[in-house]
Design a protein around this motif. Sequence first.
Motif, PDB file in Angstrom:
ATOM      1  N   THR A  70       5.527   3.071 -11.541  1.00  0.00           N
ATOM      2  CA  THR A  70       4.945   3.613 -11.756  1.00  0.00           C
ATOM      3  C   THR A  70       4.746   4.296 -13.539  1.00  0.00           C
ATOM      4  O   THR A  70       4.255   4.499 -14.025  1.00  0.00           O
ATOM      5  N   ALA A  71       6.322   4.325 -14.156  1.00  0.00           N
ATOM      6  CA  ALA A  71       6.234   4.784 -15.741  1.00  0.00           C
ATOM      7  C   ALA A  71       4.876   3.601 -15.989  1.00  0.00           C
ATOM      8  O   ALA A  71       3.921   3.835 -16.734  1.00  0.00           O
ATOM      9  N   LEU A  72       5.317   2.160 -15.217  1.00  0.00           N
ATOM     10  CA  LEU A  72       3.970   1.088 -15.557  1.00  0.00           C
ATOM     11  C   LEU A  72       2.181   1.662 -15.674  1.00  0.00           C
ATOM     12  O   LEU A  72       1.982   1.573 -16.662  1.00  0.00           O
ATOM     13  N   TYR A  73       2.358   2.308 -14.666  1.00  0.00           N
ATOM     14  CA  TYR A  73       1.401   2.561 -13.922  1.00  0.00           C
ATOM     15  C   TYR A  73       0.498   3.898 -14.781  1.00  0.00           C
ATOM     16  O   TYR A  73      -0.576   4.123 -14.820  1.00  0.00           O
ATOM     17  N   MET A  74       1.757   4.219 -14.569  1.00  0.00           N
ATOM     18  CA  MET A  74       1.430   5.585 -15.357  1.00  0.00           C
ATOM     19  C   MET A  74       1.105   5.531 -17.324  1.00  0.00           C
ATOM     20  O   MET A  74       0.503   6.116 -18.031  1.00  0.00           O
ATOM     21  N   ALA A  75       1.881   4.601 -17.807  1.00  0.00           N
ATOM     22  CA  ALA A  75       1.596   4.035 -19.099  1.00  0.00           C
ATOM     23  C   ALA A  75      -0.312   3.445 -19.598  1.00  0.00           C
ATOM     24  O   ALA A  75      -0.337   4.198 -19.753  1.00  0.00           O
ATOM     25  N   ALA A  76      -0.597   2.815 -18.205  1.00  0.00           N
ATOM     26  CA  ALA A  76      -2.348   2.221 -17.954  1.00  0.00           C
ATOM     27  C   ALA A  76      -2.671   3.397 -17.940  1.00  0.00           C
ATOM     28  O   ALA A  76      -3.801   3.408 -19.084  1.00  0.00           O
ATOM     29  N   VAL A  77      -2.658   4.091 -17.556  1.00  0.00           N
ATOM     30  CA  VAL A  77      -3.214   6.124 -17.173  1.00  0.00           C
ATOM     31  C   VAL A  77      -3.904   6.377 -18.383  1.00  0.00           C
ATOM     32  O   VAL A  77      -4.400   6.314 -18.335  1.00  0.00           O
ATOM     33  N   PHE A  78      -2.474   6.454 -18.979  1.00  0.00           N
ATOM     34  CA  PHE A  78      -2.164   7.413 -20.267  1.00  0.00           C
ATOM     35  C   PHE A  78      -3.421   6.446 -21.321  1.00  0.00           C
ATOM     36  O   PHE A  78      -4.111   7.303 -22.190  1.00  0.00           O
ATOM     37  N   LEU A 122       1.018  -1.357   0.208  1.00  0.00           N
ATOM     38  CA  LEU A 122      -0.119   0.410   0.033  1.00  0.00           C
ATOM     39  C   LEU A 122       0.768   1.517  -0.318  1.00  0.00           C
ATOM     40  O   LEU A 122       0.969   1.860  -0.650  1.00  0.00           O
ATOM     41  N   LEU A 123       2.138   1.133   1.117  1.00  0.00           N
ATOM     42  CA  LEU A 123       2.308   2.294   0.955  1.00  0.00           C
ATOM     43  C   LEU A 123       3.288   2.516  -0.668  1.00  0.00           C
ATOM     44  O   LEU A 123       3.788   3.941  -0.833  1.00  0.00           O
ATOM     45  N   ILE A 124       3.719   1.606  -0.936  1.00  0.00           N
ATOM     46  CA  ILE A 124       4.958   1.946  -1.831  1.00  0.00           C
ATOM     47  C   ILE A 124       3.171   2.431  -3.577  1.00  0.00           C
ATOM     48  O   ILE A 124       4.660   2.923  -3.746  1.00  0.00           O
ATOM     49  N   LEU A 125       2.231   1.979  -3.618  1.00  0.00           N
ATOM     50  CA  LEU A 125       1.892   2.102  -4.675  1.00  0.00           C
ATOM     51  C   LEU A 125       1.434   3.330  -4.051  1.00  0.00           C
ATOM     52  O   LEU A 125       0.712   4.440  -4.791  1.00  0.00           O
ATOM     53  N   THR A 126       1.079   3.519  -2.746  1.00  0.00           N
ATOM     54  CA  THR A 126       1.139   5.413  -2.098  1.00  0.00           C
ATOM     55  C   THR A 126       1.665   6.407  -3.347  1.00  0.00           C
ATOM     56  O   THR A 126       1.383   6.975  -3.660  1.00  0.00           O
ATOM     57  N   ALA A 127       2.776   6.110  -2.950  1.00  0.00           N
ATOM     58  CA  ALA A 127       3.846   7.221  -3.512  1.00  0.00           C
ATOM     59  C   ALA A 127       3.640   6.431  -5.504  1.00  0.00           C
ATOM     60  O   ALA A 127       3.904   7.884  -5.846  1.00  0.00           O
ATOM     61  N   GLY A 128       3.396   5.674  -5.207  1.00  0.00           N
ATOM     62  CA  GLY A 128       3.382   5.450  -6.573  1.00  0.00           C
ATOM     63  C   GLY A 128       2.178   6.604  -7.312  1.00  0.00           C
ATOM     64  O   GLY A 128       2.277   7.128  -8.610  1.00  0.00           O
ATOM     65  N   ALA A 129       0.865   6.238  -6.546  1.00  0.00           N
ATOM     66  CA  ALA A 129      -0.307   6.666  -7.637  1.00  0.00           C
ATOM     67  C   ALA A 129      -0.081   8.523  -6.963  1.00  0.00           C
ATOM     68  O   ALA A 129      -0.653   9.009  -8.113  1.00  0.00           O
ATOM     69  N   TYR A 130       1.304   8.979  -5.941  1.00  0.00           N
ATOM     70  CA  TYR A 130       1.471  10.219  -5.825  1.00  0.00           C
ATOM     71  C   TYR A 130       1.892  10.409  -6.956  1.00  0.00           C
ATOM     72  O   TYR A 130       1.105  12.059  -7.573  1.00  0.00           O
ATOM     73  N   THR A 131       2.771   9.919  -7.674  1.00  0.00           N
ATOM     74  CA  THR A 131       3.369  10.805  -8.432  1.00  0.00           C
ATOM     75  C   THR A 131       2.829  10.355  -9.785  1.00  0.00           C
ATOM     76  O   THR A 131       2.732  11.370 -10.361  1.00  0.00           O
ATOM     77  N   LEU A 148      -5.273   4.592 -21.068  1.00  0.00           N
ATOM     78  CA  LEU A 148      -6.696   4.023 -20.553  1.00  0.00           C
ATOM     79  C   LEU A 148      -8.126   5.266 -20.944  1.00  0.00           C
ATOM     80  O   LEU A 148      -8.550   5.808 -21.558  1.00  0.00           O
ATOM     81  N   LYS A 149      -6.921   6.861 -20.580  1.00  0.00           N
ATOM     82  CA  LYS A 149      -7.231   8.057 -20.937  1.00  0.00           C
ATOM     83  C   LYS A 149      -7.750   8.203 -22.396  1.00  0.00           C
ATOM     84  O   LYS A 149      -8.435   8.955 -22.424  1.00  0.00           O
ATOM     85  N   ALA A 150      -7.062   7.657 -22.998  1.00  0.00           N
ATOM     86  CA  ALA A 150      -7.208   7.755 -25.025  1.00  0.00           C
ATOM     87  C   ALA A 150      -8.162   7.283 -25.324  1.00  0.00           C
ATOM     88  O   ALA A 150      -9.150   7.257 -25.672  1.00  0.00           O
ATOM     89  N   VAL A 151      -7.779   5.727 -24.734  1.00  0.00           N
ATOM     90  CA  VAL A 151      -9.114   5.027 -24.940  1.00  0.00           C
ATOM     91  C   VAL A 151     -10.493   5.076 -24.526  1.00  0.00           C
ATOM     92  O   VAL A 151     -11.426   5.787 -25.641  1.00  0.00           O
ATOM     93  N   VAL A 195      -6.731   7.458 -12.502  1.00  0.00           N
ATOM     94  CA  VAL A 195      -5.790   7.168 -11.599  1.00  0.00           C
ATOM     95  C   VAL A 195      -5.867   6.233 -10.371  1.00  0.00           C
ATOM     96  O   VAL A 195      -5.258   5.678 -10.279  1.00  0.00           O
ATOM     97  N   LEU A 196      -7.049   6.741  -9.893  1.00  0.00           N
ATOM     98  CA  LEU A 196      -7.887   5.703  -8.622  1.00  0.00           C
ATOM     99  C   LEU A 196      -7.676   4.018  -9.376  1.00  0.00           C
ATOM    100  O   LEU A 196      -7.325   3.232  -8.666  1.00  0.00           O
ATOM    101  N   PRO A 197      -8.306   4.463 -10.312  1.00  0.00           N
ATOM    102  CA  PRO A 197      -9.108   2.900 -10.090  1.00  0.00           C
ATOM    103  C   PRO A 197      -8.489   1.645 -10.946  1.00  0.00           C
ATOM    104  O   PRO A 197      -8.303   0.763 -10.883  1.00  0.00           O
ATOM    105  N   ILE A 198      -7.029   2.396 -11.929  1.00  0.00           N
ATOM    106  CA  ILE A 198      -5.997   1.796 -11.820  1.00  0.00           C
ATOM    107  C   ILE A 198      -5.415   1.788 -10.604  1.00  0.00           C
ATOM    108  O   ILE A 198      -4.728   0.060 -11.267  1.00  0.00           O
ATOM    109  N   GLY A 199      -4.620   2.432  -9.930  1.00  0.00           N
ATOM    110  CA  GLY A 199      -4.234   1.862  -8.632  1.00  0.00           C
ATOM    111  C   GLY A 199      -5.475   0.683  -7.606  1.00  0.00           C
ATOM    112  O   GLY A 199      -4.348  -0.249  -7.573  1.00  0.00           O
ATOM    113  N   LEU A 200      -6.417   1.118  -8.080  1.00  0.00           N
ATOM    114  CA  LEU A 200      -7.132  -0.147  -7.296  1.00  0.00           C
ATOM    115  C   LEU A 200      -6.943  -1.442  -7.855  1.00  0.00           C
ATOM    116  O   LEU A 200      -6.535  -2.541  -6.888  1.00  0.00           O
ATOM    117  N   VAL A 201      -6.809  -1.615  -8.996  1.00  0.00           N
ATOM    118  CA  VAL A 201      -7.040  -2.711  -9.946  1.00  0.00           C
ATOM    119  C   VAL A 201      -5.483  -3.026  -8.773  1.00  0.00           C
ATOM    120  O   VAL A 201      -5.222  -4.514  -8.777  1.00  0.00           O
TER     121      VAL A 201
END
Lengths: 515, 360
Positions: free
Chosen positions: B282-290, B118-127, B292-295, B304-310
């Motif tokens: 974080t890079a992969l997380y961000m790529a997923a968000v980018f 949870l902590l490391i993912l929080t840092a990722g989601a924050y970024t 998904l946003k475009a699709v 950001v939050l849905p992908i993080g939860l998944v």
Amino acid sequence: MNKQNAGEFTPFSPSLQANVETIRHRFGGSTDIVIRMFRSDAAPDREVAIIYVDGIVDSETINESVMEPLMSMKLPPHAYVKGGKLLEALRSCVVSIGSVQEIQNLEQALQYMTDGLCVIMADGSAAALTADVNGGEYRGVTIPQTQTVIRGPQHGFVENVRTNISLVRRIIRSSDLHIQMHKIGRQTHTNVAVLYLNGIADDGIVKEVYRRLAAIDIDGVLESGYIEEFIQDETFTLFPTLMNTERPDTIAAALLEGRVAVMVDGSPIALMAPTTFFTFFQSPEDYYQRFDIASFVRIIRYGAYVVSILLPALYIAVTTYHQEMLPTTLLISLAAQREGIPFPCLVEALLMELTFEVLREAGLRMPRAIGPAISIVGALVLGQSAVQAGIVSAGMVIIVSFTAISNFVMPEFNMAATSRIIRFLFMIMAGIFGFFGIFISVLLMLIHLVSLRSFGVPYMSPMAPGPTRQGPWRDVFVRLPWWAIVLRPMDLNLRNPKRRPNGKKPPAQRHSDKA
Amino acid sequence: MQQIGKNQLSILIIVFMIGSTPLFELGIKAKQDAWLAMTVAAVAGLLLTFMYVHIQKRAPGAELAELLTMHFGRWIGGFIAVLYVIWFSYESMRNVRDVGELTTMALLTSTPKWIVMLLILTAGAYTVSKGLEVFVRVVQLLFPIALLSYAFIVLLLLITRLPKLTQLLPILENGITPVLTAAFPDVLGFPFGQMVIFLVFWKHVSEKKIIGRASYWSYIGVSIFLIFMNVVVLCVLGPELAAITALPLLEVVQMIRLANILERLDVIVTLLLYIGLYVKMTALYMAAVFTLKAVLGIAYRLCVLPIGLVIYGTAFLEPNNTYHLWIGLDITLKIVPVFQILLPLLLLIVGMRKKYKQAK
């Protein structure tokens, strides 16, 4: 900046008596309002009044340059004819003061009076003159109390903004030093000065400073801290995005680097913007000492900052979770010390750090006379006695003391203050999650730092984002000799980025032994 | 739109590719020729990078999802883009799980995994919520730390004279076949083929013309570094020992003993591990968000939050570390070529005959 609308202005009445009565009434009959009415020989048909607030004007100037010439005035015949423009004549021929201007309404008169100007009115004129006779009691220019240097100028700002501006003017003798005055505060009408070097400071930033200052609407401004909280980019951050100083040379240096300075009347602390994280590690003395010493001290400072944030957290993490990191002998001696200690390491550390913070605050607030008592008691609660009482271990006392000392190395108090708060967060994270907790908290801190901006300038530049030009590194972690620092430090769209034509040392004439 | 500069792109490629790679001895199936397997895979990866850059050059202003819809049409392209979102999230989840496993294994044996992840993912989601610009700046701050740490480790190894070049002999003992089977698809899939992620980020580089040059050079540089680290570990441990340890670099660093002070440098390796995993995650997380946003065409912050939860939820699906490693090393590496080679190749072929308008 006058907050009042044009509709609220009260024009002067042609009757002097009525005007004087209104002014007296507006001030509620305050006793420090001095109203002197007289007739002079040159214009016996017209009564003249001098009105000012006692104590904030220079009485000598009033007497010599206003009162005296007016009383004994001898107007040249062409200047005044009976029933003519007396005020115009007074302005051009009598009052011997540099700054004299004509005003048209009562509100202006009241404003100028509270600013320390005197108002001259004549019967039959629906206008008045103001003469700048500002003065009164001020603290004199002294050695800066909070930012001391061994080598460098030894004068600091005072509470009077005019004096402060003059101190900077004497350093930068250029017409490019532009100064704009604003009035902020519905009640205090505090003078706030904005200083910048035209042609060097970025126009966008200067405009942004003006815009943010103009948006301030508050009843009073007592110190530059008020302004800082209004104009900083981000409120909810532990890191200061504006720098402050009480040294004229620091302000001058900031102006030369393309920053904008904001001074507030009534406070010896001036603000500078934009600032980056790394400017908080630069002491003015870095630029006066030899560059090698300065660079060494600066590296020490960065190290001390890291220590003041991280050392207690690291100690907690190592002794609680990662004992294998320590050399065996040290581990045994630490374990032996902690044998009789009733608390876990985290509690012990929090206890000691909080004690130190209390001690420090007490040292700041107590009356001077009680000083020795504090040091005696302080040595008891944070020293050998605490160890002998079995409350804390000796190792912890060393750690807390070194952390405290490291914190005092920082040249900027507000940056040092951030580390005091962050330290506690790090300690708690280290107490729960060990090194992993420290890693996460440092990471979150870095993410937060890089997302900050100060007046549009990224807070961590020139580190992240990296410099777009060559050269800013010459004055970040180390300071190169002055002749090598060619560019101004900030990664702004400066119109005039160069301080020097090139990075070469001017050649010196060498005297060889043979000659 | 947030933009990144040329140097920032290079640093992002370098740190992303380093990730946690030097900690493992990749291609060790080829025994003492592991470094050859690395080299072969790196060259193949360079070819893949050429292909990715070529695809990107057709529409410099488009990112992966837009490229896919451009080539395959709205529905098929969108479907493939969603597959990419799933794959990016999955890879990100693997890094989160790695952090959880390694922390509870090496540092905090009695701390529950859920809080660590949870902590490391929080840092990722924050970024991710702060955007690409902030992420790249964090990487810029972490880059010198990682660089100095690796340099320090290599320097100490050289001083203590631990590496022995004879460990690399004999070269090509069993011919070229073991090298190739080690290199493909495993080493190509991790880390070199992961360059495909930059199809998402190239769009955000301010100078579009240099993306090719900057990417090739930083790719080549980081490949040389990775092969070098591979050789160093191999030279210190030898092929047998390197094959059986979970974290060979940790083993190597534990062998450093200098002047009774420089011992137990494990903390540096742990730090490098966390930095690498954080950047990858974080890079992969961000790529997923980018993507998904475009699709879906919805706001960035809503993704950001849905992908993080998944990512967080799926991190618990594998029951234990053995299972986690088995899926990672056996199953995943057989599937990733679809995303790294097959689909980009399809893009390349389909696009041959099309004409492109400049995408906005």
